[in-house]
Design a protein around this motif. Structure first.
Motif, mmCIF file in Angstrom:
data_model
loop_
_atom_site.group_PDB
_atom_site.id
_atom_site.type_symbol
_atom_site.label_atom_id
_atom_site.label_comp_id
_atom_site.label_asym_id
_atom_site.label_seq_id
_atom_site.Cartn_x
_atom_site.Cartn_y
_atom_site.Cartn_z
ATOM 1 N N GLU A 16 0.889 -1.147 0.000
ATOM 2 C CA GLU A 16 0.000 0.000 0.000
ATOM 3 C C GLU A 16 0.932 1.202 0.000
ATOM 4 N N VAL A 28 1.412 4.996 0.328
ATOM 5 C CA VAL A 28 0.711 6.172 0.862
ATOM 6 C C VAL A 28 1.532 7.415 0.541
ATOM 7 N N ARG A 34 1.666 11.544 1.312
ATOM 8 C CA ARG A 34 1.121 12.522 2.271
ATOM 9 C C ARG A 34 1.603 13.930 1.956
ATOM 10 N N ALA A 52 -1.700 13.625 9.139
ATOM 11 C CA ALA A 52 -3.018 13.119 9.566
ATOM 12 C C ALA A 52 -2.866 11.638 9.902
ATOM 13 N N SER A 108 -2.331 7.925 10.792
ATOM 14 C CA SER A 108 -1.286 7.147 11.471
ATOM 15 C C SER A 108 0.027 7.916 11.586
ATOM 16 N N LEU A 109 0.285 8.837 10.652
ATOM 17 C CA LEU A 109 1.533 9.613 10.737
ATOM 18 C C LEU A 109 1.487 10.542 11.962
ATOM 19 N N PHE A 140 -3.261 10.015 0.453
ATOM 20 C CA PHE A 140 -4.012 8.972 -0.248
ATOM 21 C C PHE A 140 -3.178 7.707 -0.314
ATOM 22 N N ASP A 149 -12.671 6.609 -0.237
ATOM 23 C CA ASP A 149 -12.326 5.514 0.682
ATOM 24 C C ASP A 149 -10.816 5.446 0.905
ATOM 25 N N CYS A 185 -8.566 8.178 0.174
ATOM 26 C CA CYS A 185 -7.924 9.506 0.237
ATOM 27 C C CYS A 185 -8.405 10.245 1.479
ATOM 28 N N ARG A 229 -14.844 6.470 9.930
ATOM 29 C CA ARG A 229 -13.939 6.043 11.000
ATOM 30 C C ARG A 229 -14.244 6.777 12.293
HETATM 31 N N1 UDP Z 1 -5.574 4.070 3.601
HETATM 32 C C1 UDP Z 1 -6.308 3.175 2.833
HETATM 33 N N2 UDP Z 1 -6.314 1.860 3.185
HETATM 34 C C2 UDP Z 1 -5.656 1.386 4.271
HETATM 35 C C3 UDP Z 1 -4.911 2.306 5.064
HETATM 36 C C4 UDP Z 1 -4.896 3.632 4.696
HETATM 37 O O1 UDP Z 1 -6.896 3.562 1.828
HETATM 38 O O2 UDP Z 1 -5.710 0.174 4.533
HETATM 39 C C5 UDP Z 1 -5.546 5.496 3.226
HETATM 40 C C6 UDP Z 1 -6.281 6.375 4.213
HETATM 41 O O3 UDP Z 1 -7.620 6.551 3.812
HETATM 42 C C7 UDP Z 1 -5.518 7.670 4.135
HETATM 43 C C8 UDP Z 1 -4.093 7.247 3.797
HETATM 44 O O4 UDP Z 1 -4.198 5.937 3.255
HETATM 45 O O5 UDP Z 1 -6.011 8.478 3.085
HETATM 46 C C9 UDP Z 1 -3.149 7.224 4.986
HETATM 47 O O6 UDP Z 1 -3.723 6.447 6.006
HETATM 48 P P1 UDP Z 1 -3.017 6.314 7.451
HETATM 49 O O7 UDP Z 1 -1.713 5.651 7.288
HETATM 50 O O8 UDP Z 1 -3.017 7.660 8.089
HETATM 51 O O9 UDP Z 1 -3.891 5.274 8.213
HETATM 52 P P2 UDP Z 1 -5.280 5.392 8.974
HETATM 53 O O10 UDP Z 1 -5.226 6.594 9.838
HETATM 54 O O11 UDP Z 1 -6.296 5.476 7.876
HETATM 55 O O12 UDP Z 1 -5.320 4.097 9.728
#
Ligand code: UDP
Length: 254
Positions: A90, A92, A94, A98, A100-101, A176, A200, A202, A219
């Motif tokens: 996956e 990502v 940024r 926002a 997980s970061l 995203f 979903d 982004c 969420r």
């Molecule tokens: N995201 C996603 N699928 C996943 C995890 C993340 O589409 O399984 C997307 C999420 O919607 C956001 C970006 O990736 O736009 C970064 O997500 P993050 O790592 O911040 O994780 P989250 O907070 O969604 O757990």
């Protein structure tokens, strides 16, 4: 008509065998999950909106030369795609802190990042999609160094293009997630954009109000999830347009 062969069923989409070899039909469900599928709901109409939004985004990216798996939309919930071998990452991108970061590094949500940042997560539900480095990716043969270079180059182009596209309709592209696949053409292989790009996957914030227009509404129990997705589609100019490929560009928001 004989039933189609189901190739793969994921949390939000189903893949069926396509009409020709090398093609698949991607079906968008209304099912929505978060937090490793511990939170679930059926949001009526979400699949229809994501099908349209992803069609629009993939088509525009294809026009600027980003290779994608997308062929064409078939109906309200399905699109025809090229069969690819999904790279188990996956990716990502940024622009603003926002999710997980923010949690991992203690950076307040909404803080602009000094530069766009790309992260890789290993696609593995049992391991909860852990953050991985290029060392892991090449060392465990999930992708080659050349493929990583291609993925990074494509991810940067996608981010630049989509940031501008969304800014033009009053939406900030915070971050995203994208996935890539290997497309075999004779003995040649190239890396192409796969999966979907939709609210979903982004984080989309209204530039004026900061209102969330993405899956964070689900969420975080903010309500109005499909309404927000519909607003994204409306601003992209694709909401009441039932004819595939007949696009009216984004409408500028003053
Ligand atoms: N995201 C996603 N699928 C996943 C995890 C993340 O589409 O399984 C997307 C999420 O919607 C956001 C970006 O990736 O736009 C970064 O997500 P993050 O790592 O911040 O994780 P989250 O907070 O969604 O757990």
């Amino acid at each position: 008509m004989k039933p189609r062969r189901l190739v793969y069923e994921g949390k939000a989409k189903i893949l069926y065998e396509g009409p020709e070899p090398g093609t698949l039909v991607q079906y968008f469900k209304d099912d929505t999950t978060a937090f490793d599928a511990t939170k679930k709901a059926v949001l009526e109409g979400k699949g229809v909106l994501n099908n349209r939004i992803s069609e629009f985004v993939m088509s525009r990216l294809s026009e600027i030369g980003v290779p994608t798996h997308f062929i064409r939309r078939l109906n309200m919930r399905e699109q025809l795609i090229k069969e690819v071998e999904i790279i188990p990452l996956e990716v990502v991108v940024r622009n603003v802190a926002a999710g997980s970061l923010s949690k991992r590094l203690g950076i307040e949500e909404g803080t602009p990042l000094p530069r766009s940042m790309i992260e890789f997560y290993y696609k593995n539900d049992a391991l909860h999609d852990p953050l991985v480095t290029e060392e892991h990716i090449t060392g465990f043969n999930w992708a080659s160094p050349q493929e990583i270079d291609d993925i990074v180059a494509l991810a940067i182009r996608i981010n630049d293009f989509l940031s501008g596209l969304f800014l033009g309709i009053g939406i900030k592209l915070v971050d995203f997630k994208v996935e890539f696949g290997r497309l075999w053409e004779n003995e040649f292989m190239r890396v192409v954009l796969a999966d979907e790009i939709s609210p979903d996957s982004c984080r989309l914030w209204d530039t004026k109000t900061g209102e969330k227009m993405d899956k964070d509404r689900f969420r975080r129990d903010l309500g109005g999830v499909t309404e927000a997705y519909a607003e994204v589609a409306r601003r992209l100019g694709i909401l009441n347009d039932q004819t595939s490929g007949d696009r009216k560009g984004p409408v500028l928001v003053k």
